[in-house]
Design an enzyme around this catalytic site. Structure first.
Site, PDB file in Angstrom:
ATOM      1  N   HIS A 198     -68.109 -28.882 -20.011  1.00 34.61           N
ATOM      2  CA  HIS A 198     -69.077 -28.907 -18.914  1.00 34.61           C
ATOM      3  C   HIS A 198     -68.506 -29.620 -17.692  1.00 34.61           C
ATOM      4  O   HIS A 198     -69.250 -30.115 -16.851  1.00 34.61           O
ATOM      5  CB  HIS A 198     -70.371 -29.558 -19.406  1.00 34.61           C
ATOM      6  CG  HIS A 198     -70.906 -28.846 -20.612  1.00 34.61           C
ATOM      7  ND1 HIS A 198     -71.675 -27.716 -20.524  1.00 34.61           N
ATOM      8  CD2 HIS A 198     -70.683 -29.057 -21.945  1.00 34.61           C
ATOM      9  CE1 HIS A 198     -71.954 -27.278 -21.741  1.00 34.61           C
ATOM     10  NE2 HIS A 198     -71.350 -28.073 -22.625  1.00 34.61           N
TER      11      HIS A 198
ATOM     12  N   LYS B 292     -41.606 -51.670 -10.680  1.00 36.55           N
ATOM     13  CA  LYS B 292     -41.590 -52.985 -11.338  1.00 36.55           C
ATOM     14  C   LYS B 292     -40.858 -53.997 -10.469  1.00 36.55           C
ATOM     15  O   LYS B 292     -41.297 -55.136 -10.301  1.00 36.55           O
ATOM     16  CB  LYS B 292     -40.846 -52.893 -12.677  1.00 36.55           C
ATOM     17  CG  LYS B 292     -41.655 -52.335 -13.797  1.00 36.55           C
ATOM     18  CD  LYS B 292     -40.875 -52.466 -15.085  1.00 36.55           C
ATOM     19  CE  LYS B 292     -41.489 -51.613 -16.162  1.00 36.55           C
ATOM     20  NZ  LYS B 292     -40.703 -51.561 -17.366  1.00 36.55           N
TER      21      LYS B 292
ATOM     22  N   GLU C  58     -43.800 -39.811 -20.029  1.00 34.16           N
ATOM     23  CA  GLU C  58     -42.643 -40.697 -19.799  1.00 34.16           C
ATOM     24  C   GLU C  58     -41.374 -40.140 -20.428  1.00 34.16           C
ATOM     25  O   GLU C  58     -40.279 -40.387 -19.937  1.00 34.16           O
ATOM     26  CB  GLU C  58     -42.901 -42.094 -20.384  1.00 34.16           C
ATOM     27  CG  GLU C  58     -43.647 -43.006 -19.449  1.00 34.16           C
ATOM     28  CD  GLU C  58     -43.528 -44.475 -19.835  1.00 34.16           C
ATOM     29  OE1 GLU C  58     -43.234 -44.788 -21.006  1.00 34.16           O
ATOM     30  OE2 GLU C  58     -43.739 -45.324 -18.960  1.00 34.16           O
TER      31      GLU C  58
HETATM   32  O1  G6P Z   1     -43.697 -53.238 -24.564  1.00 32.92           O
HETATM   33  P1  G6P Z   1     -43.287 -53.569 -23.180  1.00 32.92           P
HETATM   34  O2  G6P Z   1     -41.830 -53.913 -23.096  1.00 32.92           O
HETATM   35  O3  G6P Z   1     -44.138 -54.658 -22.614  1.00 32.92           O
HETATM   36  O4  G6P Z   1     -43.467 -52.311 -22.287  1.00 32.92           O
HETATM   37  C1  G6P Z   1     -44.703 -51.745 -21.985  1.00 32.92           C
HETATM   38  C2  G6P Z   1     -44.532 -50.454 -21.220  1.00 32.92           C
HETATM   39  O5  G6P Z   1     -43.958 -50.738 -19.975  1.00 32.92           O
HETATM   40  C3  G6P Z   1     -43.007 -49.952 -19.342  1.00 32.92           C
HETATM   41  O6  G6P Z   1     -43.261 -49.861 -17.989  1.00 32.92           O
HETATM   42  C4  G6P Z   1     -42.657 -48.616 -19.902  1.00 32.92           C
HETATM   43  O7  G6P Z   1     -42.708 -47.624 -18.919  1.00 32.92           O
HETATM   44  C5  G6P Z   1     -43.469 -48.219 -21.085  1.00 32.92           C
HETATM   45  O8  G6P Z   1     -42.755 -47.247 -21.789  1.00 32.92           O
HETATM   46  C6  G6P Z   1     -43.762 -49.404 -21.983  1.00 32.92           C
HETATM   47  O9  G6P Z   1     -44.473 -48.972 -23.114  1.00 32.92           O
END
Ligand code: G6P
EC number: 5.3.1.9
Length: 464
Positions: free
Chosen positions: A320, A433, A291
């Site tokens: 293996h 997202k 990331e």
């Molecule tokens: O801790 P949060 O805000 O729930 O995020 C959880 C995760 O989600 C995101 O999609 C990011 O890509 C991550 O870098 C992060 O660790």
């Protein structure tokens, strides 16, 4: 704390010209390295990179320890709800530092500590079957999210809350600890309004750099891990990884070696611990390396895409399964071994008269075997011209693990400087997202829903 970085087998005189690094290539990077160092230190001093200071937060450790000891008395199970940076560090360190079969031991054998479960998915089978094994009255959920809005963690929370409320009614709030931003986000608002116990993640610390905040410290402390030693190890490492010189600083040096290898076509970074306990460190590393460095950037007005692909492997198991590819496949990999000198226990091989073909093992031990296999794999790689390096831990301890993860965090930041990208953002995950929000009908994302639906109905599906 003893961690050594051995980069012998990265160098051209050992591994050959094709993939190896020449000292002159490192020397040529020194000026850039010095500039990146100055920039990092200036931002650190300016408070822009607060993860650097995490090992020195005694007050936070004290607060975490008090709450952890309190809940450890009351509950038998702690379930972490979180994903990505809110779960991987805890999982890695729990596996490394608690007994491997911690959750199968009796409470007495666990020295009075609860079991720890890290649930980091929304597979209804995985989540549901984990809950089926737990007793609500004795279970505490730790809801961890930096943003406070990650949909997977939110969904897990809703199911867990319902499961608790069905059993204990309004008292469900006593079965939850929230770890999130000190001010922002829905999770923080809920914790404040409902009087749910909470801990804070410092605002400037991103998820994948947060293992030494309450994100990792709280669940690990509940499970009985020595978090003070973890922080002490990171603090000790901090002195080594803030040194200015490329050749004096293991984090900078490995970043530079990986970067130079990448430029020669080694675009895959394999992390291969020779230790069951360190297995999930490779998983944690996968997130921080992928990331942070996998980015779209611009070079001379052109769009370019950079980033090594991290792969996890386990020694000896994957000898293996994967090593054939590493030795004879494309010249596109650097292998990083995590080596343990003293496993803390050993199992000797006794002679078995019924199996005379095994006599050569008599008097030797399992630790000798695993060490021999790591060395043998390194030599085989070298003989095939494949670069590899090792982080050698004298033993698996909280100090060493705190130091190792801190080193990898600094290595990642420094590599970000070499690749000329911002290692602290992750813009590429946003689109997925938003489409998910659209499909799940979150207000404000109607257009995204239409976009996905239009695509789904317009695309010519090819399925068998
Ligand atoms: O801790 P949060 O805000 O729930 O995020 C959880 C995760 O989600 C995101 O999609 C990011 O890509 C991550 O870098 C992060 O660790």
């Amino acid at each position: 704390m003893t961690i050594r970085f051995d980069y012998t087998c990265m160098m051209a005189d050992v591994v050959g010209e094709r993939c190896g690094i020449d000292p002159s290539e490192l020397a040529a990077l020194e000026e850039r390295a010095a500039a990146i160092h100055r920039d990092l230190m200036a931002r650190k001093e300016g408070g822009e990179l607060p993860f650097y200071d995490l090992p020195f937060q005694d007050q936070v450790a004290g607060e975490v320890r008090r709450l952890a000891d309190e809940v450890a008395e009351r509950f038998d199970h702690l379930v972490v709800l979180g994903i990505g940076g809110s779960a991987l560090g805890t999982q890695a360190l729990f596996r490394a530092l608690a007994p491997l079969y911690h959750n199968h031991l009796s409470r007495e054998q666990r020295r009075g500590r609860p079991t720890l479960h890290v649930l980091d998915n929304v597979d209804p089978c995985g989540f549901g079957e984990a809950l089926d094994l737990l007793a609500p009255d004795k279970t505490l959920f730790c809801v961890i999210s930096k943003s406070g809005s990650t949909v997977e963690t939110s969904g897990q929370f809703l199911v867990a809350r319902q499961w608790l409320a069905r059993a204990v009614g309004e008292r469900w709030k006593e079965h939850v600890v929230v770890i999130t931003d000190p001010e922002k986000g829905g999770l923080r608002a809920m914790a404040n309004e409902q009087g749910i116990r909470s801990l804070s993640i410092p605002p400037g610390v991103g998820g994948r750099f947060s293992v030494l905040t309450p994100v990792g410290l709280f669940p690990l402390a509940v499970a009985g891990v020595d978090i003070e030693a973890l922080l002490a190890g990171a603090a000790q490492m901090s002195a080594r990884v803030t040194r200015p010189g490329l050749m004096d600083n293991p984090a900078y040096l490995n970043a530079a070696l990986q970067y130079l290898a990448y430029q020669k076509g080694m675009r895959i970074s394999v992390m291969m611990p020779y230790s069951d306990r360190l297995r999930d460190v490779a998983d944690w590393f996968r997130q921080i390396w992928a990331e942070s460095l996998g980015k779209k950037t611009a070079l001379d007005g052109r769009e370019v895409h950079v980033g090594p692909t991290p792969v996890k492997a386990l020694g000896t198991t994957d000898q293996h399964s994967q090593v054939q590819l590493y030795i004879e496949g494309p010249f596109d990999k650097v292998i990083t071994f995590l080596v343990v000198e003293d496993y803390g226990r050993d199992l000797r091989f006794e002679r078995c008269v019924e199996a005379p073909h095994l006599d050569f093992l008599h008097g030797k031990s399992m630790a000798e075997l695993i060490r021999a296999e790591q060395q043998a794999t390194a030599v085989a790689l070298v003989r095939a011209g494949r670069p590899n390096c090792s982080f050698i831990l004298d033993r698996i301890s909280a100090e060493n693990l705190g130091g190792l993860l801190y080193l990898f965090e600094v290595q990642t930041l420094f590599a970000g400087g070499l690749f000329a990208i911002d290692p602290l953002d992750q813009p590429g995950v946003e689109a997925g997202k938003e489409y998910t929000y659209g499909l799940m009908e979150r207000p404000g994302f109607a257009e995204r829903k239409e976009e996905v639906e239009a695509w789904l109905s317009g695309v010519n599906r090819r399925q068998l």
